[in-house]
Motif scaffolding. Structure first.
Motif, PDB file in Angstrom:
ATOM      1  N   LEU A  23       0.761  -1.488   0.300  1.00 41.87           N
ATOM      2  CA  LEU A  23       0.124   0.335   0.170  1.00 41.87           C
ATOM      3  C   LEU A  23       0.431   1.380   0.101  1.00 41.87           C
ATOM      4  O   LEU A  23       0.356   1.909  -0.896  1.00 41.87           O
ATOM      5  N   CYS A  27       0.756   2.705  -4.030  1.00 41.19           N
ATOM      6  CA  CYS A  27      -0.587   3.121  -3.915  1.00 41.19           C
ATOM      7  C   CYS A  27      -0.505   4.402  -3.563  1.00 41.19           C
ATOM      8  O   CYS A  27      -1.320   5.200  -3.563  1.00 41.19           O
ATOM      9  N   GLN A  48      -4.857  12.615  -6.810  1.00 46.44           N
ATOM     10  CA  GLN A  48      -4.594  11.761  -7.893  1.00 46.44           C
ATOM     11  C   GLN A  48      -5.672  10.325  -7.665  1.00 46.44           C
ATOM     12  O   GLN A  48      -6.083   9.708  -9.206  1.00 46.44           O
ATOM     13  N   GLY A  49      -6.424  10.368  -6.782  1.00 49.39           N
ATOM     14  CA  GLY A  49      -7.459   8.723  -6.991  1.00 49.39           C
ATOM     15  C   GLY A  49      -7.429   9.436  -5.865  1.00 49.39           C
ATOM     16  O   GLY A  49      -7.861  10.014  -4.329  1.00 49.39           O
ATOM     17  N   LEU A  52      -8.123   6.516   0.454  1.00 47.26           N
ATOM     18  CA  LEU A  52      -8.551   4.507   0.824  1.00 47.26           C
ATOM     19  C   LEU A  52      -7.781   5.576   2.823  1.00 47.26           C
ATOM     20  O   LEU A  52      -8.226   4.092   2.751  1.00 47.26           O
ATOM     21  N   TYR A  59     -15.629   0.618   2.101  1.00 42.54           N
ATOM     22  CA  TYR A  59     -15.742  -0.172   1.057  1.00 42.54           C
ATOM     23  C   TYR A  59     -16.275  -2.053   1.381  1.00 42.54           C
ATOM     24  O   TYR A  59     -16.065  -2.622   2.043  1.00 42.54           O
ATOM     25  N   TRP A  63     -15.567  -6.209  -3.134  1.00 49.54           N
ATOM     26  CA  TRP A  63     -15.764  -5.729  -4.137  1.00 49.54           C
ATOM     27  C   TRP A  63     -13.975  -5.567  -4.616  1.00 49.54           C
ATOM     28  O   TRP A  63     -13.748  -5.390  -6.019  1.00 49.54           O
ATOM     29  N   ILE A  64     -13.678  -5.196  -3.571  1.00 49.06           N
ATOM     30  CA  ILE A  64     -12.113  -4.453  -3.490  1.00 49.06           C
ATOM     31  C   ILE A  64     -11.706  -5.868  -4.174  1.00 49.06           C
ATOM     32  O   ILE A  64     -10.647  -5.302  -5.639  1.00 49.06           O
ATOM     33  N   LEU A  68      -9.738  -5.402  -8.230  1.00 52.09           N
ATOM     34  CA  LEU A  68      -8.332  -4.791  -7.820  1.00 52.09           C
ATOM     35  C   LEU A  68      -7.643  -5.426  -9.146  1.00 52.09           C
ATOM     36  O   LEU A  68      -6.813  -4.981 -10.353  1.00 52.09           O
ATOM     37  N   ILE A  74     -14.698   3.768 -12.789  1.00 54.56           N
ATOM     38  CA  ILE A  74     -15.561   3.950 -11.875  1.00 54.56           C
ATOM     39  C   ILE A  74     -16.828   5.547 -11.356  1.00 54.56           C
ATOM     40  O   ILE A  74     -17.872   6.199 -11.807  1.00 54.56           O
ATOM     41  N   HIS A 102      -6.002   1.969 -14.635  1.00 52.61           N
ATOM     42  CA  HIS A 102      -5.506   1.391 -13.358  1.00 52.61           C
ATOM     43  C   HIS A 102      -5.224   0.102 -13.451  1.00 52.61           C
ATOM     44  O   HIS A 102      -5.493  -0.688 -14.033  1.00 52.61           O
ATOM     45  N   LEU A 105      -3.854  -6.259 -10.202  1.00 54.12           N
ATOM     46  CA  LEU A 105      -2.814  -6.973  -9.813  1.00 54.12           C
ATOM     47  C   LEU A 105      -3.345  -8.739  -9.912  1.00 54.12           C
ATOM     48  O   LEU A 105      -4.677  -8.601  -9.714  1.00 54.12           O
TER      49      LEU A 105
HETATM   50  C1  HEC Z   1      -1.631   6.237 -10.954  1.00 54.75           C
HETATM   51  C2  HEC Z   1      -2.940   6.902  -9.656  1.00 54.75           C
HETATM   52  C3  HEC Z   1      -3.017   5.206  -8.506  1.00 54.75           C
HETATM   53  C4  HEC Z   1      -2.174   4.579  -8.289  1.00 54.75           C
HETATM   54  C5  HEC Z   1      -0.583   4.199  -8.160  1.00 54.75           C
HETATM   55  C6  HEC Z   1      -3.065   3.647  -8.020  1.00 54.75           C
HETATM   56  N1  HEC Z   1      -4.282   4.190  -7.758  1.00 54.75           N
HETATM   57 FE1  HEC Z   1      -6.007   3.235  -6.831  1.00 54.75          FE
HETATM   58  N2  HEC Z   1      -7.203   4.247  -8.222  1.00 54.75           N
HETATM   59  C7  HEC Z   1      -6.727   5.369  -9.129  1.00 54.75           C
HETATM   60  C8  HEC Z   1      -7.674   6.285  -9.343  1.00 54.75           C
HETATM   61  C9  HEC Z   1      -7.286   7.408 -10.114  1.00 54.75           C
HETATM   62  C10 HEC Z   1      -9.107   5.739  -8.961  1.00 54.75           C
HETATM   63  C11 HEC Z   1     -10.290   5.976  -9.665  1.00 54.75           C
HETATM   64  C12 HEC Z   1     -10.477   5.090 -10.800  1.00 54.75           C
HETATM   65  C13 HEC Z   1     -12.451   5.560 -10.902  1.00 54.75           C
HETATM   66  O1  HEC Z   1     -12.693   6.164 -10.380  1.00 54.75           O
HETATM   67  O2  HEC Z   1     -12.692   4.818 -11.669  1.00 54.75           O
HETATM   68  C14 HEC Z   1      -8.540   4.808  -8.311  1.00 54.75           C
HETATM   69  C15 HEC Z   1      -9.255   3.640  -7.607  1.00 54.75           C
HETATM   70  C16 HEC Z   1      -8.869   3.487  -6.816  1.00 54.75           C
HETATM   71  C17 HEC Z   1      -9.846   1.734  -6.139  1.00 54.75           C
HETATM   72  C18 HEC Z   1     -11.291   2.044  -5.877  1.00 54.75           C
HETATM   73  C19 HEC Z   1     -12.154   3.272  -4.707  1.00 54.75           C
HETATM   74  C20 HEC Z   1     -12.891   3.991  -5.788  1.00 54.75           C
HETATM   75  O3  HEC Z   1     -13.992   4.657  -4.263  1.00 54.75           O
HETATM   76  O4  HEC Z   1     -12.853   4.247  -6.303  1.00 54.75           O
HETATM   77  C21 HEC Z   1      -9.172   1.098  -5.486  1.00 54.75           C
HETATM   78  C22 HEC Z   1      -9.641  -0.360  -4.221  1.00 54.75           C
HETATM   79  C23 HEC Z   1      -7.624   1.483  -5.275  1.00 54.75           C
HETATM   80  N3  HEC Z   1      -7.645   2.330  -6.465  1.00 54.75           N
HETATM   81  C24 HEC Z   1      -6.759   0.864  -5.199  1.00 54.75           C
HETATM   82  C25 HEC Z   1      -5.212   0.606  -5.068  1.00 54.75           C
HETATM   83  C26 HEC Z   1      -3.902  -0.463  -4.480  1.00 54.75           C
HETATM   84  C27 HEC Z   1      -4.455  -1.094  -3.762  1.00 54.75           C
HETATM   85  C28 HEC Z   1      -3.210   0.404  -5.130  1.00 54.75           C
HETATM   86  C29 HEC Z   1      -1.941  -0.136  -5.227  1.00 54.75           C
HETATM   87  C30 HEC Z   1      -1.820  -1.483  -5.291  1.00 54.75           C
HETATM   88  C31 HEC Z   1      -4.099   1.542  -6.601  1.00 54.75           C
HETATM   89  N4  HEC Z   1      -4.681   1.797  -6.086  1.00 54.75           N
HETATM   90  C32 HEC Z   1      -2.377   2.151  -6.982  1.00 54.75           C
HETATM   91  C33 HEC Z   1      -5.257   6.133  -9.261  1.00 54.75           C
HETATM   92  C34 HEC Z   1      -4.169   4.988  -9.007  1.00 54.75           C
END
Ligand code: HEC
Ligand code: HEC
Length: 226
Positions: A23, A27, A48-49, A52, A59, A63-64, A68, A74, A102, A105
């Motif tokens: 994480l 992440c 940028q996201g 969490l 959540y 679903w997570i 993933l 979304i 995204h 994993l």
């Molecule tokens: C380059 C930036 C970036 C990285 C690195 C990244 N994420 Fe994300 N993540 C996002 C974005 C932007 C969204 C929203 C996607 C959407 O709305 O379609 C997202 C959405 C999510 C969601 C869904 C949550 C939601 O409410 O939409 C989860 C769970 C998540 N990421 C977990 C992770 C995990 C675990 C990692 C590391 C292994 C990670 N992400 C790495 C950018 C990133």
């Protein structure tokens, strides 16, 4: 010079080592994991996201794990609507070319990370206040409530390509989110995200319950449609 570079290198790997875990390493460049949530507009625009840091209150774990492994969009216009618009003929259109996919994993990593995320529960207090009443709603009634009565559709899709684009899609919300979180966020979005663009509409208790039932119905329908 060399010593400064060496220190910088040590700083990065040192922090990553100290925190350990995927994480932090993979992440946290885009997601806030440790809290606190964005307190200023500047911080909110820089996200940028999604945050969490309260994932365990928000959540559904299963679903997570599945998302993933196969992430799908979304938020139709990304994290901040204004960044992904191009002027369309009739109205603004989303420039999907500027949206990135995204990373996916493996099942093992998704399971492990989901488990870690579910431990992040800073808001058990808000969740404990919510009582979900059993019941169901007729689709047309739910839609009227969502659209005409409370104006939620200005920002949320209730079907693919039907509804507003600035917020997360709603036809999968109940699959993604715990019902108590849905109720609590509608009741007071700013209690979770002080700078969210979602307004507090002072929704009545009865209508909050109806929203939970309506979103449940939408998610079941969209699951059946696939
Ligand atoms: C380059 C930036 C970036 C990285 C690195 C990244 N994420 Fe994300 N993540 C996002 C974005 C932007 C969204 C929203 C996607 C959407 O709305 O379609 C997202 C959405 C999510 C969601 C869904 C949550 C939601 O409410 O939409 C989860 C769970 C998540 N990421 C977990 C992770 C995990 C675990 C990692 C590391 C292994 C990670 N992400 C790495 C950018 C990133
Ligand atoms: C002005 C636009 C806007 C309006 C109007 C609006 N929302 Fe939202 N909503 C958002 C945004 C943006 C988010 C994402 C929260 C965040 O990360 O800041 C959101 C999040 C949510 C969530 C949590 C979803 C998730 O995946 O995080 C629910 C549930 C929700 N809204 C329901 C509603 C309901 C019900 C109404 C009507 C009473 C409503 N919204 C009105 C913009 C809006």
């Amino acid at each position: 010079m060399q010593r400064i570079m060496f220190a910088a290198l040590l700083g990065i790997s040192g922090a990553a080592l100290a925190e350990g875990g995927m994480l932090q390493k993979e992440c946290s460049s885009c997601h806030n994991i440790t809290g606190p949530v964005a307190q200023t507009l500047k911080e909110a625009f820089a996200k940028q996201g999604p945050d969490l840091s309260y994932a365990g209150n928000k959540y559904r774990e299963e679903w997570i794990v599945s998302w993933l492994q196969k992430p799908v969009r979304i938020r139709p216009a990304g994290m901040y609507y204004g960044d992904h618009l191009k002027a369309g003929v009739k109205s603004d259109e989303i420039d999907t070319a500027t949206l990135k996919d995204h990373a996916a994993l493996s099942k093992a990593d998704a399971t492990k990370v989901a488990h870690e995320l579910m431990e992040l529960k800073p808001h058990n207090d808000l969740i404990a206040k919510e009582k979900i009443e059993p019941g169901s709603i007729i689709k047309q009634m739910g839609e009227m409530n969502f659209d005409k009565f409370w104006g939620c559709m200005a920002c949320h899709l209730i079907e693919p390509e039907y509804g507003g684009l600035s917020g997360p899609e709603m036809y999968t919300a109940a699959k993604r989110l715990q019902p108590q979180f849905i109720a609590s966020f509608i009741r007071n979005p700013q209690a979770w995200e002080p700078k969210t663009w979602m307004p507090n509409k002072q929704v009545s208790e009865g209508s909050i319950q109806k929203f939970v039932q309506y979103l449940d119905l939408l998610s079941k329908e969209s699951a059946n449609a696939k």
